[in-house]
Design an enzyme around this catalytic site. Structure first.
Site, PDB file in Angstrom:
ATOM      1  N   ASP A  95       0.840  -1.202   0.000  1.00 24.75           N
ATOM      2  CA  ASP A  95       0.000   0.000   0.000  1.00 24.75           C
ATOM      3  C   ASP A  95       0.874   1.249   0.000  1.00 24.75           C
ATOM      4  O   ASP A  95       2.072   1.188   0.301  1.00 24.75           O
ATOM      5  CB  ASP A  95      -0.957   0.015   1.198  1.00 24.75           C
ATOM      6  CG  ASP A  95      -0.244   0.072   2.541  1.00 24.75           C
ATOM      7  OD1 ASP A  95       0.812  -0.579   2.683  1.00 24.75           O
ATOM      8  OD2 ASP A  95      -0.727   0.776   3.449  1.00 24.75           O
TER       9      ASP A  95
ATOM     10  N   GLU B  97       0.086  -0.843   5.893  1.00 21.56           N
ATOM     11  CA  GLU B  97       1.168  -0.245   6.691  1.00 21.56           C
ATOM     12  C   GLU B  97       0.941   1.249   6.844  1.00 21.56           C
ATOM     13  O   GLU B  97       1.239   1.826   7.881  1.00 21.56           O
ATOM     14  CB  GLU B  97       2.524  -0.515   6.026  1.00 21.56           C
ATOM     15  CG  GLU B  97       3.714  -0.336   6.963  1.00 21.56           C
ATOM     16  CD  GLU B  97       4.228   1.096   7.059  1.00 21.56           C
ATOM     17  OE1 GLU B  97       4.879   1.433   8.068  1.00 21.56           O
ATOM     18  OE2 GLU B  97       3.973   1.898   6.154  1.00 21.56           O
TER      19      GLU B  97
HETATM   20 ZN   LIG Z   1       6.944   2.047   4.114  1.00 21.22          ZN
END
Ligand SMILES: [Zn+2]
Length: 476
Positions: free
Chosen positions: A86, A151
């Site tokens: 992501d 994340e």
């Molecule tokens: Zn990163």
């Protein structure tokens, strides 16, 4: 390994990476949920094409995790590779020279959101893996892959997975390639990461917005109240005003301070080219390295409320919200800091306002002991390819999943192929093509060396006082 692989295959590699980077896998924006899934599926297809026999997309209450296991190589160590597919939102769009999801090469740099953080680095590891495959597409060691899609947005899927199935982290080492070199030509290995406490502070002072002509002078203004609370949380010279905050902070060791004092650092250049401001703020009696690596921070990320359209509208806002965060350093704990922030904001709230602190996400800081043999192997790979061992530094940023990745006791190697000017989370994020190509060689070599030596006999211990480093070193 085939050391010519990266340069020979350069055109194909850049085309593949361009395809991966073109997927706008922005995890924080619900409108891009399908794109996050496309990125996960891209990885699944790519791993399968590399001959990885087990590849699974693991679902959860958010964007999925990609889990893969290379062919079983009996008697060889196991390396767990972590990365995230992501990316951060690309705003402000008009500051990008070329669109964030139309990857473009200029002057040997590949510009795109995610080029360095972290899709480009994930891709680098996949190609390093490809470079060490034998004719039967078998790598020299056991490799497990875990790639998450949350994340950048603090999601829960990977946490729930590892809580449910902690055996997935059983490995001889965990490689996290989501970091930067200290400087061009100076690879880094990270001994600490800051933690994070991210919150929204919301203020309500009225049932509805009011006319500032009719009520201005008596009606409590939510934005003004919020601004006063925020201003009380940090002094102009950078001291955070939350009781007890600094007491838990573990100061850096003398060895660390010695290493840092010898790093090449041009303060003016750092200010002008990286910070792009007129002055460095914060605690002036501490070095820049201490301020960005070893001390907590308090930052305001955005403020919402009142009228922000074109022209003038005379409104007294009824509510206002600020997004804020603290970076935490070794010694501090997320839970404790979160409570202290909530208590302090409650104390600062005037009696006419309803004030709340909504905790969005957070994680504890991380300390890494870089004395395991795997770090000597990493040093050797860097030394062979770049001509210099990895210098032990800290990171100001956070990767909240790191403690979970190391839960089974495997050493967690935090390193990467980015450069400090990659513009992570900013417009015109880039990855130098030369860093990608050398990175493929470095990690390919690391895989081979780790297959030979990883988890084996500890290597000679050397304490080199001239460089200030205290590290295990392998044969050079
Ligand atoms: Zn990163």
């Amino acid at each position: 390994m085939d050391t010519a692989f990266a340069s020979r295959e350069q055109d194909r590699l850049l085309a593949e990476l361009t395809e991966f980077l073109s997927i706008p896998s922005i995890s924080a924006l619900p409108a891009h949920a399908a794109d996050c899934r496309r990125a996960a599926e891209w990885l699944k297809r790519h791993l399968a094409a590399l001959g990885v026999p087990k590849v699974h997309i693991i679902e959860g209450p958010g964007h999925p995790v990609v889990w893969a296991e290379g062919p079983e190589i009996p008697g060889k160590p196991t390396l767990l590779i972590y990365g995230h597919y992501d990316v951060q939102p690309p705003d402000p769009l008009d500051e990008w020279t070329t669109p964030p999801f139309s990857p473009t090469i200029r002057d040997g740099k590949l510009y795109a959101r995610g080029a360095s953080d972290d899709k480009g680095q994930v891709y680098c590891l996949l190609k390093a893996y490809e470079a060490v495959l034998d004719a039967k597409r078998r790598p020299p060691l056991n490799v497990h892959f875990i790639f998450e899609g949350e994340e950048e947005c603090g999601g829960k899927v990977i946490y729930e997975l590892l809580r449910r199935e902690p055996e997935r982290t059983q490995a001889d080492a965990v490689l996290v390639c989501d970091m930067s070199y200290y400087a061009p030509g100076w690879p880094g290995v990270y001994t600490a990461l800051r933690g994070l406490c991210y919150a929204e502070i919301s203020v309500r002072t009225l049932q509805r917005d009011l006319h500032s002509g009719t009520y201005g002078g008596v009606a409590p203004n939510a934005l003004e109240t919020l601004a006063r609370i925020l201003a009380e949380l940090k002094t102009p010279d950078g001291r955070i005003q939350i009781p007890g905050l600094y007491e838990a902070v573990q100061p850096p060791t003398k060895t660390e301070l010695d290493v840092w004092s010898k790093l090449p650092f041009d303060r003016e250049d750092f200010l002008r080219r990286e910070v792009t401001g007129k002055a460095l703020t914060g605690l002036q009696d501490r070095t820049v390295f201490e301020r960005v690596w070893a001390l907590p921070t308090f930052e305001i990320h955005g403020i919402k409320g009142g009228f922000i359209g074109e022209g003038a509208k005379t409104v007294i806002p009824a509510q206002a919200t600020a997004k804020v965060s603290l970076r935490l350093v070794p010694g501090q704990q997320y839970e404790k800091v979160a409570r202290a922030l909530q208590r302090r904001v409650a104390e600062l709230a005037p009696k006419w306002a309803e004030v709340s602190v909504n905790l969005l996400h957070g994680g504890d800081p991380v300390q890494v002991d870089v004395s395991a043999p795997a770090f000597a192997v990493l040093d050797q790979a860097f030394k062979e390819v770049v001509g210099r061992k990895a210098v032990p530094v800290r990171a100001g940023g956070s990767i909240p999943i790191v403690p979970e990745l190391g839960a089974s006791g495997a050493p967690v190697i935090l390193t990467g192929i980015g450069l400090p000017d990659d513009g992570l989370h900013s417009p015109n994020e880039k990855l130098d093509v030369s860093q990608l190509l050398s990175g493929i060689q470095i990690f390919g070599r690391f895989f081979e060396l780790f297959a030979e030596k990883g988890g084996g006999v500890p290597m000679a211990y050397s304490s080199s006082s001239s460089s200030g480093e205290t590290r295990l070193t392998g044969p050079e």
